[in-house]
Motif scaffolding. Structure first.
Motif, PDB file in Angstrom:
ATOM      1  N   ASN A 330      31.666  37.271  46.696  1.00  0.00           N
ATOM      2  CA  ASN A 330      33.093  36.974  46.777  1.00  0.00           C
ATOM      3  C   ASN A 330      33.857  37.326  45.514  1.00  0.00           C
ATOM      4  O   ASN A 330      35.022  37.711  45.572  1.00  0.00           O
ATOM      5  CB  ASN A 330      33.286  35.476  47.097  1.00  0.00           C
ATOM      6  CG  ASN A 330      32.832  35.113  48.487  1.00  0.00           C
ATOM      7  OD1 ASN A 330      32.913  35.933  49.402  1.00  0.00           O
ATOM      8  ND2 ASN A 330      32.331  33.898  48.656  1.00  0.00           N
ATOM      9  N   ASP A 331      33.205  37.191  44.351  1.00  0.00           N
ATOM     10  CA  ASP A 331      33.887  37.431  43.084  1.00  0.00           C
ATOM     11  C   ASP A 331      32.992  38.250  42.167  1.00  0.00           C
ATOM     12  O   ASP A 331      32.140  37.708  41.454  1.00  0.00           O
ATOM     13  CB  ASP A 331      34.249  36.096  42.419  1.00  0.00           C
ATOM     14  CG  ASP A 331      35.095  36.277  41.167  1.00  0.00           C
ATOM     15  OD1 ASP A 331      35.375  37.432  40.801  1.00  0.00           O
ATOM     16  OD2 ASP A 331      35.469  35.256  40.556  1.00  0.00           O
ATOM     17  N   SER A 332      33.180  39.554  42.167  1.00  0.00           N
ATOM     18  CA  SER A 332      32.322  40.446  41.382  1.00  0.00           C
ATOM     19  C   SER A 332      32.544  40.307  39.883  1.00  0.00           C
ATOM     20  O   SER A 332      31.726  40.775  39.088  1.00  0.00           O
ATOM     21  CB  SER A 332      32.543  41.902  41.804  1.00  0.00           C
ATOM     22  OG  SER A 332      33.877  42.305  41.535  1.00  0.00           O
ATOM     23  N   THR A 333      33.644  39.680  39.460  1.00  0.00           N
ATOM     24  CA  THR A 333      33.898  39.520  38.027  1.00  0.00           C
ATOM     25  C   THR A 333      32.891  38.571  37.382  1.00  0.00           C
ATOM     26  O   THR A 333      32.803  38.512  36.150  1.00  0.00           O
ATOM     27  CB  THR A 333      35.321  38.982  37.760  1.00  0.00           C
ATOM     28  OG1 THR A 333      35.446  37.667  38.290  1.00  0.00           O
ATOM     29  CG2 THR A 333      36.364  39.892  38.380  1.00  0.00           C
ATOM     30  N   LYS A 334      32.135  37.843  38.199  1.00  0.00           N
ATOM     31  CA  LYS A 334      31.140  36.911  37.668  1.00  0.00           C
ATOM     32  C   LYS A 334      29.763  37.559  37.544  1.00  0.00           C
ATOM     33  O   LYS A 334      28.828  36.931  37.068  1.00  0.00           O
ATOM     34  CB  LYS A 334      31.038  35.676  38.570  1.00  0.00           C
ATOM     35  CG  LYS A 334      32.358  34.933  38.764  1.00  0.00           C
ATOM     36  CD  LYS A 334      32.942  34.464  37.434  1.00  0.00           C
ATOM     37  CE  LYS A 334      34.230  33.679  37.649  1.00  0.00           C
ATOM     38  NZ  LYS A 334      34.840  33.260  36.358  1.00  0.00           N
TER      39      LYS A 334
END
Length: 376
Positions: A330-334
């Motif tokens: 869901n959140d590739s920045t992590k």
């Protein structure tokens, strides 16, 4: 090559590296010509082999697959942006009349430095250099006959003033580990890889290349793909032997860069230590806002790696009697790893920001560099 011989070689190389004078980097270039593998391929393999990267590739920045093995931008994209230059169009993409005025990208996913004897990416480094030679000859010929295409093609003097960037060697090492039984055998293959790289550099020099920007290779043993295959055995969970090979490769590449600088007095050679940047990011991921150091964002299998060699990111397959899909997180920045082999847009942005500090370059970038570049 024995381990003792390798240690002695490293010591000799270190002495050679630090005893060679450094030259300054200008960094104001009219164009960039890039060579490499998937770490900097902006669409050559997809265009050249009529392949398709399926969603969620490209989901973060381009919002659709862009030919890049990433959810968004690559390191080369961030570097181009920092120099206020447009993203590099792939040489093999003929759709929509791509503009090559400010440079061209010859990198191709899967490319090796030394041509593979069997199957593999057909666009190895020697082929990429040959493509550049053809590109230059055609561009010069077209512009000599007509000024109508000035806005599409680099001017003839751009080729001597341009920056030539390189990020290749990772696939050579990966292939060597699949082909050879021992680490010493892999290490003995490194000079062959670098000999092919030097041959290509010589051809580019003969064509006027004078500004060379050379990335070393990252920690191969910290890619989820390789951890899943060989098993992590160091304190970070990475594969020790593969990181040792990366370090040996980088030391010899650094020595080659120094050799080239000494051999060609009119050349500016910049060696960039990508390995140190990526290793630091993985070891201290939470400090930089990441939550997962070694687990792939897009993959199948769940923790700890979310990687299964049987199914690639974006694919749907029947495994063990059930239809499954390798989905994106869901959140590739992590996440540092995008698909088990490549980095996320967020990780690439971090790496690029560290490159642009100049601290990881030899010679170091001038102190004024961060003020000249548009750091994102």
């Amino acid at each position: 090559m024995s381990s003792t011989t390798c240690t002695l070689l490293i010591n000799i190389i270190i002495i050679f590296i630090f005893s060679t004078a450094a030259t300054a980097v200008d960094f104001s270039y009219p164009a960039v010509f890039n060579f490499g593998d998937s770490n900097s391929d902006t669409g050559n393999l997809v265009a050249g082999l009529a392949l398709n990267l399926e969603p969620p590739y490209g989901q973060t920045y381009f919002h659709k697959p862009s030919g890049r093995s990433c959810d968004g931008r690559l390191i080369i994209d961030f570097l181009m942006d920092a120099m206020d230059l447009p993203f590099l169009n792939p040489y093999l993409d003929s759709i929509a009349a791509p503009i090559f005025k400010r440079g061209c990208n010859f990198a191709a996913a899967g490319a090796t430095t030394f041509p593979p004897p069997t199957s593999g990416c057909p666009f190895s480094f020697d082929i990429q250099v040959a493509q550049f030679l053809r590109f230059k000859a055609k561009a010069v010929d077209i512009l000599t006959k007509s000024r109508k295409y000035d806005k599409y093609l680099p001017a003839q003097d751009y080729f001597a003033k341009a920056l030539y960037t390189f990020d290749i060697g990772q696939n050579d090492l990966t292939g060597a580990f699949y082909s050879y039984e021992t680490l010493d055998q892999v290490l003995a293959y490194i000079p062959i890889i670098l000999s092919a790289f030097q041959d290509g550099i010589q051809k580019l020099y003969d064509q006027g290349a004078r500004n060379l920007w050379i990335h070393n290779t990252g920690p191969l043993g910290c890619l989820p793909q390789n951890i899943a295959t060989y098993g992590g055995d160091d304190e970070l969970g990475c594969v020790t032997s593969q990181n040792q090979a990366s370090k040996h490769f980088n030391l010899q590449l650094h020595a080659l860069c120094k050799k080239l600088q000494g051999q060609y007095q009119d050349v500016n050679v910049t060696y960039v230590d990508i390995y140190s940047i990526k290793s630091n990011l993985i070891a201290n991921y939470s400090r930089y806002g990441f939550e997962q150091a070694l687990m792939a964002c897009c993959g199948y299998g769940g923790p700890p790696l979310n990687y299964d060699a049987r199914i690639s990111c974006g694919e749907t397959k029947v495994l063990n009697g059930s239809s499954v899909r390798a989905k994106g997180c869901n959140d590739s920045t992590k996440y540092i790893s995008w698909d088990g082999t490549h980095y996320t847009d967020a990780a690439n942005q971090y790496v690029a920001s560290q490159i642009l500090t100049g601290k990881y370059s030899d010679p170091p970038l001038p102190d004024k560099m961060p003020f000249l570049l548009n750091l994102k």
